[in-house]
Design an enzyme around this catalytic site. Structure first.
Site, PDB file in Angstrom:
ATOM      1  N   SER A   1       0.248   5.339   0.046  1.00  0.00           N
ATOM      2  CA  SER A   1       1.003   4.232  -0.548  1.00  0.00           C
ATOM      3  C   SER A   1       2.493   4.566  -0.578  1.00  0.00           C
ATOM      4  O   SER A   1       3.086   4.810   0.474  1.00  0.00           O
ATOM      5  CB  SER A   1       0.454   3.922  -1.947  1.00  0.00           C
ATOM      6  OG  SER A   1       1.001   2.741  -2.457  1.00  0.00           O
TER       7      SER A   1
ATOM      8  N   ASP B   1      -5.703  -4.313   3.904  1.00  0.00           N
ATOM      9  CA  ASP B   1      -4.813  -3.719   2.914  1.00  0.00           C
ATOM     10  C   ASP B   1      -3.548  -4.555   2.732  1.00  0.00           C
ATOM     11  O   ASP B   1      -2.802  -4.807   3.677  1.00  0.00           O
ATOM     12  CB  ASP B   1      -4.449  -2.296   3.364  1.00  0.00           C
ATOM     13  CG  ASP B   1      -3.591  -1.561   2.356  1.00  0.00           C
ATOM     14  OD1 ASP B   1      -3.200  -2.167   1.342  1.00  0.00           O
ATOM     15  OD2 ASP B   1      -3.317  -0.374   2.586  1.00  0.00           O
TER      16      ASP B   1
END
Length: 617
Positions: free
Chosen positions: A414, A451
């Site tokens: 991330s 995602d």
């Protein structure tokens, strides 16, 4: 209300006591007040169900009903205060059960009042009246250019201040310095720019996401063209290279996940983690490693040891220090792969969120690239912080002194993936095209499924807003039907609903023009407003260039599983991809879960084990 009515009926004959008449009056008046409130709310619900999102005509009486409900709030509040005073009066001598029942009623009244206040604070838009400047052309036609410019400036300035106050309120629990104040202003400007040109409420956006998801599922169920299938058939050489990268990624993802410390360890081991950490981590802090930042009871470090399987002596430096643009990381020796691993933590705190949202573009010039590149401001500053720590504090020198033959591998998930050579689920809006191409020599990005974070960039968000605006404005069904059927579809599955829209039956050329309903939810800019933008670039919204994922991209998708969240039998497939595949946000129940580090690790382990079993066969 039903509970209070039952109380009144049961205890009706028990108010013949000192002070009982006051309590009887309180309960009776409260029942009448709540009945009035329920009638007003029922009317609000009924009127709100009329018309469609882009056709508010049948809901024109809604403001009057809202004001009626607001007026009822005053006697409701006064009566709650009176009830609290009467119940606490020592001169009241009634049965204990009656007193307790009335106390419960008073508490319930205050709970309702508090929730109402909180709800109003959350949903109230202080800019509602000022939006008429954006939405009404006729007003601007009668204004001089200077008047229009000043009014526009005031509206923008007010909107930015409103967003800044909201952000400060959310971040009230963290210590705020100059960096925070600059970030608050920058993020507030970003939100103001993004939300100022539409007239959508949260439930409109929810309806739009539901419609887009069902439309997307319809398109995915269509058979693919033969050319599209052929283009995804990789050569043997490419497949072998992919298998090697997947095996490495599965190994290094453990380090990226370990950087989250005890929250990740407890999340993945909810029943045993606390016992294990309490038993192993309460000793003295290890002196072999250089640890900075707060780690009470060694829970973070103990979790990192558990997840990676390394020893105390394998760690060179561990930093739990965390503030805006400064994120935690650790440096360790990985003897299995003969690598010095720098693992950077992803988003886990308000400071990290502020770093993520500092999405302005910064210039980055490299000697190897002739064209100037653009980068994500917040993540670039975080990367610079870690780079300075590694070089200036001699951390890398110390590591290479111990293991001079080892290679350097930087990993992260991330936010941490924005700084890494193995980037797991990195943010989408990270690098301009020239820089993204340059990083293909030394960065591998791993993306799972749909995602959301890997597709997040300002151009993609603008595209999503336009898609929501179009599909919501032109759906002919009431909003409540969209939301109810959408919830059923997300939870229980089935075939996507075929909602009729004004888009049906229009040719391709006509689809490029906004419809009347769509225009009603868009900002109408007057000639004076457009002229003002041409004259002054300072007052125009910032233009965000396209930013992309870093490096070579491995896209992992589910080959066979149920589309529902509760699916357990999942088979994954991986292939090399390119940054253009992630130029649009896909709506799915898994758009958030596909970003989670445990899901990424599970997918990589599944692929790695499958490859290992194939080799053994």
């Amino acid at each position: 209300w039903i509970g209070m009515l039952a109380l009144y009926t049961v205890h009706k004959g028990r108010f013949n006591c000192p002070g009982g008449g006051l309590l009887h009056s309180y309960l009776l008046v409260l029942l009448i007040l709540l009945a009035s409130v329920i009638c007003a709310l029922s009317a609000l619900v009924y009127i709100s169900m009329q018309g469609t999102i882009s056709n508010p005509g049948p809901r024109k009486s809604l403001p009057k009903l809202l004001y009626t409900r607001l007026l009822l709030f005053l006697p409701e509040f006064i009566w709650a205060v009176v009830g609290a005073v009467w119940v606490s009066d020592s001169s009241v001598h009634c049965e204990k059960t009656v007193i307790n029942a009335i106390i419960g009623t008073v508490i319930a009244s205050w709970v309702i009042i508090i929730f109402t206040i909180v709800g109003v604070v959350i949903v109230f838009d202080p800019l509602g009246g000022k939006k008429t400047f954006y939405l009404t052309d006729s007003i601007n036609r009668n204004l001089e250019s200077s008047q229009s410019g000043q009014l526009l400036y005031n509206v923008k300035n007010t909107a930015t201040r409103v967003w800044e106050k909201r952000i400060r309120l959310l971040c009230c629990c963290i210590v705020q310095d100059d960096d925070h104040r600059v970030a608050f202003t920058s993020i507030a400007e970003l939100f103001r720019t993004y939300f100022s040109d539409t007239d959508l409420v949260p439930s409109d956006i929810a309806a739009g996401l539901i419609l887009l998801h069902q439309e997307q599922d319809k398109m995915e169920s269509c058979p693919k063209e033969p050319e599209e299938v052929l283009c995804h058939s990789p050569s043997t050489l490419v497949t072998d290279d992919l298998d090697v990268e997947l095996e490495n990624a599965a190994h290094y993802m453990l380090f990226a996940a370990a950087a989250y410390g005890w929250p990740y360890y407890i999340y993945t081991n909810p029943f045993t983690a606390l016992c294990k950490l309490s038993g192993d981590c309460c000793g003295n802090r290890p002196t072999d490693s250089d640890i900075t930042g707060s780690d009470r009871h060694n829970f973070h470090f103990g979790s990192i040891l558990k997840i990676t399987g390394l020893q105390y002596r394998d760690f060179i430096h561990i930093s739990f220090h965390n503030k805006i643009y400064e994120i935690p990381f650790f440096v360790a020796l990985d003897h299995k792969k003969e690598a010095i691993v720098v693992a950077v933590r992803g988003t886990l705190s308000f400071e990290d969120i502020l770093t993520d949202l500092s999405a302005d573009c910064e210039d980055l010039t490299l000697e190897d690239i002739l064209e100037n590149g653009f980068v994500h401001k917040g993540i670039t500053q975080a990367a610079n912080y870690i780079y300075q720590k590694l070089i200036n504090d001699g951390i890398l020198n110390q590591a290479f002194t111990i293991a001079p033959e080892y290679k350097l591998v930087i990993v992260g998930h991330s936010l941490g993936g924005g700084t890494a050579s193995y980037a797991f689920s990195p943010p989408g809006g990270l690098l301009s095209k020239s820089l993204a191409d340059y990083t293909k020599h030394f960065i591998v990005s791993i993306i799972v499924g749909k995602d959301l974070v890997a597709r997040l960039s300002m151009p993609n968000m603008e595209d999503l807003k336009r898609r929501i605006l179009r599909i919501v404005a032109n759906c002919n069904r009431p909003k409540y039907q969209i939301l109810l059927r959408g919830c059923w579809y997300e939870v229980f599955g089935g075939d996507p609903d075929n909602f009729p829209t004004e888009l049906d039956g229009r040719n391709q050329d006509a689809l490029t023009q906004p419809l009347l309903a769509e225009e009603s939810l868009m900002v109408h800019r007057s000639p004076s407003y457009n002229a003002l933008e041409d004259e002054s670039r300072l007052n125009s919204p910032p233009q965000y260039p396209h930013l992309y994922l870093p490096g070579k991209i491995i896209h992992i998708v589910e080959e066979s599983s149920s589309r529902r969240l509760c699916s357990s039998d999942i088979k994954y497939n991986a292939r090399w991809s390119n940054e253009t595949v992630f130029s649009s946000i896909l709506i799915s129940p898994k758009m958030v879960t596909d970003h989670m580090p445990d899901v990424v690790l599970k997918a990589l382990n599944s692929l790695s084990q499958e490859h290992g079993s194939c080799l053994s066969c």
